[in-house]
Design an enzyme around this catalytic site. Structure first.
Site, PDB file in Angstrom:
ATOM      1  N   ASP A  50       0.834  -1.209   0.000  1.00  0.00           N
ATOM      2  CA  ASP A  50       0.000   0.000   0.000  1.00  0.00           C
ATOM      3  C   ASP A  50       0.868   1.259   0.000  1.00  0.00           C
ATOM      4  OD1 ASP A  50      -2.365   1.399  -0.033  1.00  0.00           O
ATOM      5  OD2 ASP A  50      -2.784   1.158   2.110  1.00  0.00           O
ATOM      6  N   ASN A  78       1.258   3.399  -2.945  1.00  0.00           N
ATOM      7  CA  ASN A  78       1.776   3.818  -4.258  1.00  0.00           C
ATOM      8  C   ASN A  78       1.276   5.208  -4.637  1.00  0.00           C
ATOM      9  OD1 ASN A  78       2.807   1.258  -4.403  1.00  0.00           O
ATOM     10  ND2 ASN A  78       1.392   0.523  -5.983  1.00  0.00           N
ATOM     11  N   LEU A  84      10.465 -20.767  -4.235  1.00  0.00           N
ATOM     12  CA  LEU A  84       9.462 -19.886  -3.616  1.00  0.00           C
ATOM     13  C   LEU A  84       8.090 -20.067  -4.260  1.00  0.00           C
ATOM     14  CD1 LEU A  84       9.118 -17.286  -1.678  1.00  0.00           C
ATOM     15  CD2 LEU A  84       9.207 -16.007  -3.820  1.00  0.00           C
ATOM     16  N   HIS A 144       2.454   3.315  -9.030  1.00  0.00           N
ATOM     17  CA  HIS A 144       2.219   1.889  -9.281  1.00  0.00           C
ATOM     18  C   HIS A 144       3.391   1.280 -10.058  1.00  0.00           C
ATOM     19  CE1 HIS A 144      -1.680   2.313  -7.574  1.00  0.00           C
ATOM     20  NE2 HIS A 144      -2.189   3.017  -8.563  1.00  0.00           N
ATOM     21  N   ARG A 155     -12.078   2.516  -8.176  1.00  0.00           N
ATOM     22  CA  ARG A 155     -11.176   3.632  -8.533  1.00  0.00           C
ATOM     23  C   ARG A 155     -11.498   4.157  -9.928  1.00  0.00           C
ATOM     24  NH1 ARG A 155      -5.396   2.589  -5.675  1.00  0.00           N
ATOM     25  NH2 ARG A 155      -6.282   1.966  -3.682  1.00  0.00           N
ATOM     26  N   SER A 198      -7.523  -5.446  -5.146  1.00  0.00           N
ATOM     27  CA  SER A 198      -8.612  -6.014  -4.351  1.00  0.00           C
ATOM     28  C   SER A 198      -9.911  -6.003  -5.150  1.00  0.00           C
ATOM     29  CB  SER A 198      -8.785  -5.228  -3.047  1.00  0.00           C
ATOM     30  OG  SER A 198      -9.472  -4.011  -3.291  1.00  0.00           O
ATOM     31  N   SER A 199     -10.869  -6.804  -4.674  1.00  0.00           N
ATOM     32  CA  SER A 199     -12.174  -6.828  -5.355  1.00  0.00           C
ATOM     33  C   SER A 199     -12.884  -5.483  -5.192  1.00  0.00           C
ATOM     34  CB  SER A 199     -13.031  -7.982  -4.826  1.00  0.00           C
ATOM     35  OG  SER A 199     -13.008  -8.016  -3.419  1.00  0.00           O
ATOM     36  N   GLU A 200     -12.380  -4.653  -4.294  1.00  0.00           N
ATOM     37  CA  GLU A 200     -12.957  -3.312  -4.106  1.00  0.00           C
ATOM     38  C   GLU A 200     -12.218  -2.237  -4.919  1.00  0.00           C
ATOM     39  OE1 GLU A 200     -12.316  -5.404  -1.339  1.00  0.00           O
ATOM     40  OE2 GLU A 200     -14.418  -6.000  -1.401  1.00  0.00           O
ATOM     41  N   ARG A 232       0.109   7.683  -2.710  1.00  0.00           N
ATOM     42  CA  ARG A 232       0.689   8.754  -1.878  1.00  0.00           C
ATOM     43  C   ARG A 232       2.147   9.001  -2.226  1.00  0.00           C
ATOM     44  NH1 ARG A 232      -1.293   6.116   3.455  1.00  0.00           N
ATOM     45  NH2 ARG A 232      -1.839   4.506   1.920  1.00  0.00           N
TER      46      ARG A 232
END
Ligand code: IPE
Ligand code: IPE
Ligand code: MG
Length: 252
Positions: free
Chosen positions: A25, A27, A136, A42, A76, A70-72, A29
């Site tokens: 979180d 990006n 990984l 981004h 944007r 996110s799904s939210e 700002r």
């Protein structure tokens, strides 16, 4: 030799969280504070992601899950959503071969229904190319929302009961976990959120039941190896009790 073995680099498994999840979180700002368009944040965030994957491999972390959309986040402005989709395409298309060469196994979690066809195809290609890799496990959460994931898992569970594959009294935590997008991957030990926000924003609600949390004010584009090492060091200092008593306390 013994002293050297005490360092994280020469003894990667000692106290290192097996699964680290990151809420990337800040990006927007980061960009706004420099008078740059949010999309530049981004773009720089993608570089931070590349650094973090490498650092996680070097530290001996077995699984890394990153919250990329996110799904939210569809709420944007359309231009920002389009830019994020372009960056995702560029990342999967451009980095899969190199990650594969490093033995990384790529998985994408989140709801694929309704996503652009070419993006679904990219997810499938990178997952199938890297499926048998033993390094990984790199999970990208895209169009991911934990409540949505749980609802989809419940729907699958009910369907399995209705169609006779699962007995009603066989529904337990394992049965539900096995129907989540993260099936087969152990729960995160450590969740990191950058940018100073202290909330989960619908990320891994089920899986993070006993995770340790590290919140850092660092904005995601500035995140680097040192910050990951600091978070791992904080994790090492935690006393994970899982509702029981501390191992150290029990001896005193
Ligand atoms: C995280 O950065 C990236 C995504 C959510 C896609 P943000 O874009 O949320 O950055 P801030 O929180 O507005 O600074
Ligand atoms: C969470 O960040 C999602 C990602 C990092 C991809 P947001 O920026 O969307 O979260 P809120 O809106 O501040 O809770
Ligand atoms: Mg944000």
């Amino acid at each position: 030799m013994d002293a050297a073995n005490d360092t994280a680099s020469s003894c990667p498994d000692r106290g290192v969280p097996a699964h680290v999840a990151v809420i990337m979180d800040g990006n927007g700002r980061w960009a706004e504070s420099r008078g740059l368009p949010r999309v530049e944040g981004h773009r720089r965030g993608l570089e931070a992601l590349r650094r973090t994957v490498r650092a996680a491999e070097d530290l001996g972390i077995r699984a890394l899950t990153v919250y990329s959309f996110s799904s939210e986040n569809w709420r944007r402005p359309a231009a920002e959503v389009t830019a994020l989709l372009m960056l995702l395409r560029r990342f999967i298309r451009g980095d899969t071969v190199e990650l594969h060469a490093r033995n990384v196994r790529i998985r994408v979690i989140g709801d694929r229904a309704g996503l652009p066809e070419d993006i679904i195809a990219l997810f499938e290609e990178s997952e199938s190319l890297t499926r048998n890799n033993s390094g990984l496990v790199f999970q990208v959460a895209f169009n991911y929302g934990s409540r949505d994931e749980i609802v989809r898992a419940v729907r699958r569970t009910v369907q399995d009961v209705a169609e006779g594959r699962l007995a009603l009294d066989a529904i337990d935590e394992t049965a539900l976990s096995e129907r989540l997008d993260t099936a087969g991957i152990p729960d995160p030990d450590l969740v990191i959120r950058t940018s100073g926000e202290m909330r989960l924003s619908n990320f891994l609600l089920w899986q993070a039941a006993y995770a340790e949390f590290v919140f850092t004010p660092v904005l995601w584009p500035d995140f680097d190896r040192r910050h990951l090492e600091e978070a791992v060091a904080a994790y090492r200092g935690r006393d994970r009790r899982y509702g029981g008593l501390s191992a150290a306390g029990g001896q005193n």
